[in-house]
Scaffold this motif. Structure first.
Motif, short mmCIF file in Angstrom:
data_model
loop_
_atom_site.label_atom_id
_atom_site.label_comp_id
_atom_site.label_asym_id
_atom_site.label_seq_id
_atom_site.Cartn_x
_atom_site.Cartn_y
_atom_site.Cartn_z
N ALA A 22 22.32 -33.59 -24.53
CA ALA A 22 22.42 -33.61 -25.99
C ALA A 22 21.49 -34.68 -26.52
N LEU A 23 20.83 -34.37 -27.63
CA LEU A 23 19.88 -35.30 -28.25
C LEU A 23 20.42 -35.70 -29.62
N TYR A 24 20.34 -37.00 -29.91
CA TYR A 24 20.89 -37.52 -31.17
C TYR A 24 19.86 -38.37 -31.90
N LYS A 25 19.99 -38.40 -33.22
CA LYS A 25 19.24 -39.35 -34.04
C LYS A 25 20.26 -40.13 -34.88
N ASP A 26 19.80 -41.23 -35.46
CA ASP A 26 20.66 -42.08 -36.31
C ASP A 26 21.96 -42.48 -35.61
N VAL A 27 21.84 -42.86 -34.34
CA VAL A 27 23.03 -43.30 -33.59
C VAL A 27 23.46 -44.68 -34.09
N GLN A 28 24.74 -44.78 -34.42
CA GLN A 28 25.28 -46.02 -35.01
C GLN A 28 25.97 -46.93 -34.01
N ASN A 29 26.37 -46.41 -32.85
CA ASN A 29 27.20 -47.22 -31.95
C ASN A 29 26.60 -47.39 -30.56
N SER A 30 25.29 -47.59 -30.50
CA SER A 30 24.63 -47.77 -29.20
C SER A 30 25.14 -48.99 -28.45
N LEU A 33 28.29 -47.98 -26.67
CA LEU A 33 28.02 -47.10 -25.53
C LEU A 33 27.43 -47.89 -24.37
N ARG A 34 26.53 -48.81 -24.69
CA ARG A 34 25.90 -49.63 -23.65
C ARG A 34 26.95 -50.51 -22.98
N GLN A 35 27.87 -51.03 -23.76
CA GLN A 35 28.92 -51.88 -23.21
C GLN A 35 29.81 -51.10 -22.24
N GLN A 36 30.08 -49.84 -22.55
CA GLN A 36 30.88 -49.00 -21.64
C GLN A 36 30.15 -48.81 -20.30
N LEU A 37 28.84 -48.65 -20.37
CA LEU A 37 28.04 -48.53 -19.15
C LEU A 37 28.10 -49.81 -18.34
N LEU A 38 27.87 -50.94 -19.03
CA LEU A 38 27.83 -52.23 -18.33
C LEU A 38 29.17 -52.58 -17.70
N SER A 39 30.26 -52.13 -18.33
CA SER A 39 31.58 -52.43 -17.78
C SER A 39 32.00 -51.39 -16.73
N ASP A 97 14.06 -53.02 -14.47
CA ASP A 97 12.96 -52.75 -15.41
C ASP A 97 13.08 -51.33 -15.98
N SER A 98 13.48 -50.38 -15.15
CA SER A 98 13.61 -48.99 -15.63
C SER A 98 14.70 -48.89 -16.70
N PHE A 99 15.79 -49.64 -16.53
CA PHE A 99 16.85 -49.61 -17.54
C PHE A 99 16.40 -50.29 -18.83
N ARG A 100 15.61 -51.34 -18.70
CA ARG A 100 15.08 -52.04 -19.88
C ARG A 100 14.17 -51.13 -20.69
N ALA A 105 19.62 -49.33 -25.45
CA ALA A 105 19.69 -50.72 -25.87
C ALA A 105 20.66 -50.79 -27.05
N ASP A 106 21.04 -52.00 -27.43
CA ASP A 106 21.97 -52.15 -28.56
C ASP A 106 21.40 -51.56 -29.85
N THR A 107 20.06 -51.51 -29.92
CA THR A 107 19.41 -51.05 -31.16
C THR A 107 18.94 -49.60 -31.10
N THR A 108 19.21 -48.90 -30.00
CA THR A 108 18.74 -47.51 -29.85
C THR A 108 19.33 -46.62 -30.94
N SER A 109 18.45 -45.92 -31.66
CA SER A 109 18.95 -45.00 -32.70
C SER A 109 18.70 -43.54 -32.33
N ARG A 110 17.80 -43.31 -31.41
CA ARG A 110 17.51 -41.95 -30.94
C ARG A 110 17.89 -41.89 -29.47
N LEU A 111 18.83 -41.03 -29.15
CA LEU A 111 19.45 -41.08 -27.83
C LEU A 111 19.51 -39.71 -27.18
N LEU A 112 19.07 -39.66 -25.92
CA LEU A 112 19.23 -38.46 -25.10
C LEU A 112 20.35 -38.76 -24.10
N VAL A 113 21.36 -37.91 -24.09
CA VAL A 113 22.50 -38.10 -23.20
C VAL A 113 22.52 -36.95 -22.19
#
Length: 198
Positions: A22-30, A33-39, A97-100, A105-113
């Motif tokens: 799924a592809l998204y734009k204007d993502v508000q809660n990156s 989502l990133r925190q869920q991955l890190l935890s 580096d690949s994850f960076r 990122a916290d500021t990602t607004s366009r997201l491919l899941v």
């Protein structure tokens, strides 16, 4: 423009190992989502990819195929098949580096899941429902036309060290923009397939 989760059967892989994208734009809660991955929250085992770093559908799916193939053959270098998809986008063997560069990122607004059906309970319906509850953004079609509007060609060229290749300029004639984009796509796909080749 409405879009929905797409389930993709990758060629040369078992049909049970489908990919849901799924592809998204204007993502508000990156950042959430990133925190869920890190935890390491298992409910959020997805490949969360910065969509501005994706040139085309083939670019994304080549990384998905490589990761799924490595998963099937017991060759994962990262935590799971989903983190391996993000790693597979990288032209280098540096996982951090690949994850960076390619990950959320916290500021990602366009997201491919992307989610791979590694167990029978991962279905189109279960993934669609979970994403609907947890991704705050507008779903857009996962196709080349949409990706060409949101991809950051300058950043992509830098990540793959392809600075000498021409960028597709929209005002050129004779189909040159398409040729430049195709050349860039082939170079990116080549970089992905050559990484770690011995």
């Amino acid at each position: 423009m409405s879009a929905s989760l797409e389930t993709i059967q990758l060629p040369h892989l078992p049909s049970s190992l489908a990919a849901h994208a799924a592809l998204y734009k204007d993502v508000q809660n990156s950042s959430y989502l990133r925190q869920q991955l890190l935890s390491a929250n298992t409910e959020f085992e997805y490949a969360f990819i910065d969509a501005s770093m994706i040139l085309s559908r083939a670019h994304a799916l080549s990384a998905v195929f490589r990761a799924a193939n490595d998963y099937l053959n017991g060759r994962l270098k990262s935590r799971n098949v989903h983190s391996e998809i993000v790693f597979s986008l990288s032209p280098t063997n540096n996982i951090a580096d690949s994850f960076r560069k390619f990950g959320i990122a916290d500021t990602t607004s366009r997201l491919l899941v992307v989610k791979i059906s590694v167990t029978p309970d991962i279905t189109h319906e279960s993934v669609a429902a979970h994403l609907e509850q947890n991704v705050q953004g507008s779903q857009i079609p996962f196709d080349d036309a949409t990706l060409s509007e949101i991809s950051d060609v300058t950043k992509i060229k830098k990540a793959y060290k392809l600075g000498s290749l021409p960028s597709a300029a929209p005002n050129q004639t004779n189909g040159t923009p398409g040729n430049a984009k195709k050349q860039l796509e082939l170079s990116v796909l080549g970089a992905i397939s050559l990484r770690g080749a011995t």
